[in-house]
Write a protein that holds these residues in place. Structure first.
Motif, PDB file in Angstrom:
ATOM      1  N   ALA A 295       0.828  -1.204   0.000  1.00  0.00           N
ATOM      2  CA  ALA A 295       0.000   0.000   0.000  1.00  0.00           C
ATOM      3  C   ALA A 295       0.864   1.256   0.000  1.00  0.00           C
ATOM      4  N   LEU A 296       1.929   1.253   0.805  1.00  0.00           N
ATOM      5  CA  LEU A 296       2.827   2.412   0.850  1.00  0.00           C
ATOM      6  C   LEU A 296       3.504   2.634  -0.496  1.00  0.00           C
ATOM      7  N   TRP A 297       3.894   1.554  -1.149  1.00  0.00           N
ATOM      8  CA  TRP A 297       4.536   1.667  -2.460  1.00  0.00           C
ATOM      9  C   TRP A 297       3.569   2.257  -3.486  1.00  0.00           C
ATOM     10  N   LEU A 298       2.327   1.801  -3.463  1.00  0.00           N
ATOM     11  CA  LEU A 298       1.342   2.312  -4.407  1.00  0.00           C
ATOM     12  C   LEU A 298       1.073   3.795  -4.164  1.00  0.00           C
ATOM     13  N   LEU A 299       1.012   4.204  -2.902  1.00  0.00           N
ATOM     14  CA  LEU A 299       0.821   5.618  -2.600  1.00  0.00           C
ATOM     15  C   LEU A 299       2.015   6.446  -3.085  1.00  0.00           C
ATOM     16  N   SER A 300       3.225   5.882  -2.938  1.00  0.00           N
ATOM     17  CA  SER A 300       4.417   6.624  -3.377  1.00  0.00           C
ATOM     18  C   SER A 300       4.413   6.809  -4.888  1.00  0.00           C
ATOM     19  N   ILE A 301       3.880   5.816  -5.619  1.00  0.00           N
ATOM     20  CA  ILE A 301       3.774   5.954  -7.072  1.00  0.00           C
ATOM     21  C   ILE A 301       2.841   7.109  -7.423  1.00  0.00           C
ATOM     22  N   GLN A 302       1.699   7.158  -6.768  1.00  0.00           N
ATOM     23  CA  GLN A 302       0.752   8.248  -7.020  1.00  0.00           C
ATOM     24  C   GLN A 302       1.386   9.593  -6.701  1.00  0.00           C
ATOM     25  N   ARG A 303       2.140   9.661  -5.602  1.00  0.00           N
ATOM     26  CA  ARG A 303       2.780  10.915  -5.202  1.00  0.00           C
ATOM     27  C   ARG A 303       3.777  11.363  -6.272  1.00  0.00           C
ATOM     28  N   GLN A 304       4.628  10.430  -6.729  1.00  0.00           N
ATOM     29  CA  GLN A 304       5.637  10.778  -7.726  1.00  0.00           C
ATOM     30  C   GLN A 304       5.009  11.202  -9.046  1.00  0.00           C
ATOM     31  N   LEU A 305       3.994  10.468  -9.505  1.00  0.00           N
ATOM     32  CA  LEU A 305       3.359  10.797 -10.774  1.00  0.00           C
ATOM     33  C   LEU A 305       2.631  12.132 -10.710  1.00  0.00           C
ATOM     34  N   SER A 306       1.968  12.388  -9.579  1.00  0.00           N
ATOM     35  CA  SER A 306       1.252  13.651  -9.442  1.00  0.00           C
ATOM     36  C   SER A 306       2.199  14.836  -9.453  1.00  0.00           C
TER      37      SER A 306
ATOM     38  N   VAL B 275      -8.925  26.974   3.437  1.00  0.00           N
ATOM     39  CA  VAL B 275      -8.908  25.510   3.440  1.00  0.00           C
ATOM     40  C   VAL B 275      -7.554  25.057   2.923  1.00  0.00           C
ATOM     41  N   THR B 276      -6.829  24.293   3.735  1.00  0.00           N
ATOM     42  CA  THR B 276      -5.514  23.771   3.352  1.00  0.00           C
ATOM     43  C   THR B 276      -5.643  22.285   3.060  1.00  0.00           C
ATOM     44  N   PHE B 277      -5.241  21.887   1.864  1.00  0.00           N
ATOM     45  CA  PHE B 277      -5.378  20.505   1.412  1.00  0.00           C
ATOM     46  C   PHE B 277      -4.048  19.753   1.470  1.00  0.00           C
ATOM     47  N   VAL B 278      -4.155  18.448   1.731  1.00  0.00           N
ATOM     48  CA  VAL B 278      -3.049  17.511   1.542  1.00  0.00           C
ATOM     49  C   VAL B 278      -3.639  16.304   0.814  1.00  0.00           C
ATOM     50  N   ALA B 279      -3.005  15.885  -0.256  1.00  0.00           N
ATOM     51  CA  ALA B 279      -3.538  14.792  -1.070  1.00  0.00           C
ATOM     52  C   ALA B 279      -3.487  13.456  -0.327  1.00  0.00           C
ATOM     53  N   PRO B 280      -4.379  12.530  -0.670  1.00  0.00           N
ATOM     54  CA  PRO B 280      -4.409  11.225  -0.001  1.00  0.00           C
ATOM     55  C   PRO B 280      -3.088  10.467  -0.072  1.00  0.00           C
ATOM     56  N   PHE B 281      -2.328  10.640  -1.166  1.00  0.00           N
ATOM     57  CA  PHE B 281      -1.089   9.872  -1.284  1.00  0.00           C
ATOM     58  C   PHE B 281      -0.028  10.308  -0.280  1.00  0.00           C
ATOM     59  N   ASP B 282      -0.225  11.444   0.393  1.00  0.00           N
ATOM     60  CA  ASP B 282       0.706  11.858   1.441  1.00  0.00           C
ATOM     61  C   ASP B 282       0.290  11.376   2.830  1.00  0.00           C
ATOM     62  N   THR B 283      -0.710  10.521   2.891  1.00  0.00           N
ATOM     63  CA  THR B 283      -1.208  10.011   4.182  1.00  0.00           C
ATOM     64  C   THR B 283      -0.099   9.437   5.070  1.00  0.00           C
TER      65      THR B 283
END
Length: 360
Positions: free
Chosen positions: A78-89, A257-265
């Motif tokens: 799960a952490l790896w998949l989130l890191s992929i989303q973070r890098q691509l975004s 409103v300050t946002f943080v994307a889900p992939f930075d969870t």
């Protein structure tokens, strides 16, 4: 196989064991597994087969979740998949909240709701209906003598958002308005009429009936699908995410409103529930060093604006002025994503254990 005998179940378990195990390891819920197998080439499952598959699923689910290496592997994946989303975004450069002056329901759902992307809708409330009856003076005139529950004494409790029972207080709405007037020209987080006071289910319930429909965007209005906030400048809702998509409408005043994307969870120190430990305005990097790798981006929502907050997106909210806000979750499409229904969650594990016990 048309019966439900133990022999049939044993044979079925042997035939489908590897397939059901594959579903379990991929995190597929039982209802999805049964649906997929119902559409196999051999035809839909009969009652005996469904029982056998359910038993095998429960057994393999328990085996997998009782092994430390499975839980660790699932977490690492799960952490790896989130890191992929973070890098691509970040490569794409889409870490912004767009502002639209107008949007059709079709475009809203296609480009933002289903894509899980926040968007600010400038002047949305003003184009929808006249919200003057929701202003503090009008509310005072209409509901001044009615009792209202608020949160009070928040400054004395660092965990005011996590443990709201500590700060609940009931008083006449007229007294609450006096508190707002006394706070004019300053900023305080000590008192707030907030979502969890559920004012639209009690004191201000009549207002819900006066809301105009919003065809294409929202389903029929129900008090349980709306939340209401009234407070002075300085009120803060901590960094958190919701379990539903939210349409946030700013009726009066302004908020940031300050946002943080889900992939930075993984960088937010969220140990339980939906609230993060990190203070996005004054982060303590010695206590929360991982937060240095997260990306935050803030928008100001002014009177008449709306903002779409997608499910799972972290957001921190500060009132910049005296403020009245309203939120909706009654979208025209399905909108509830309980954490307990997620594969590998503690709630799902308890549910499977219960189902397994019931069959014995």
């Amino acid at each position: 196989m048309n019966g439900g005998s133990n022999a049939d179940i044993d044979v079925l378990a042997q035939e489908l064991r590897s397939q059901v195990l594959g579903f379990v390891l991929r995190g597929a819920p039982l209802d999805v597994v049964l649906d997929v197998l119902d559409h196999r080439a051999a035809g839909p499952l009969d009652p005996g087969e469904r029982e056998a598959v359910s038993r095998e699923y429960a057994r393999l689910f328990m085996v997998c979740h009782e092994r430390d290496d499975f839980g660790r592997a699932a977490g690492e994946k799960a952490l790896w998949l989130l890191s992929i989303q973070r890098q691509l975004s970040k490569q794409h450069g889409r870490l912004v909240v767009e502002t639209l002056d107008e949007v059709s329901p079709e475009r809203f759902f296609e480009e933002y709701y289903f894509a899980n992307r926040p968007v600010k809708l400038a002047g949305f409330a003003a184009r929808w209906q006249d919200f003057s009856s929701w202003s503090v003076p009008h509310l005072l005139e209409r509901f001044g003598e009615a009792d209202v529950e608020i949160m009070f004494g928040r400054d004395a409790h660092a965990d005011y958002d996590e443990h709201v029972e500590k700060t609940r207080r009931t008083l006449p709405f007229r007294e609450f308005v006096r508190m707002l007037e006394a706070a004019e020209g300053s900023a305080t987080n000590d008192f707030y009429l907030a979502a969890r006071n559920r004012a639209l289910l009690s004191t201000f319930g009549a207002l819900v009936d006066e809301l105009e429909p919003l065809p294409g965007f929202l389903a029929e209005h129900e008090p349980s699908a709306l939340n209401f906030w009234i407070g002075p400048a300085g009120t803060v809702t901590k960094l958190h995410h919701d379990l539903s998509n939210v349409l946030f409408v700013q009726l009066y005043g302004s908020k940031r409103v300050t946002f943080v994307a889900p992939f930075d969870t993984p960088l937010l120190y969220n140990r339980d529930g939906v609230i993060a430990e990190v203070d996005v305005e004054q982060p303590d990097y010695r206590k929360h060093p991982l937060f240095a790798g997260a990306t935050t981006f803030a928008i100001t929502v002014d009177e008449g604006d709306a903002v779409f907050i997608p499910v799972g997106w972290w957001h921190h909210v500060r009132s910049l002025t005296q403020s009245v806000s309203l939120t909706f979750v009654n979208f025209a499409h399905a909108n509830y994503f309980a954490m307990d229904d997620a594969p590998h969650s503690r709630g799902m594990l308890v549910k499977v254990k219960g189902d397994q016990s019931a069959r014995r």
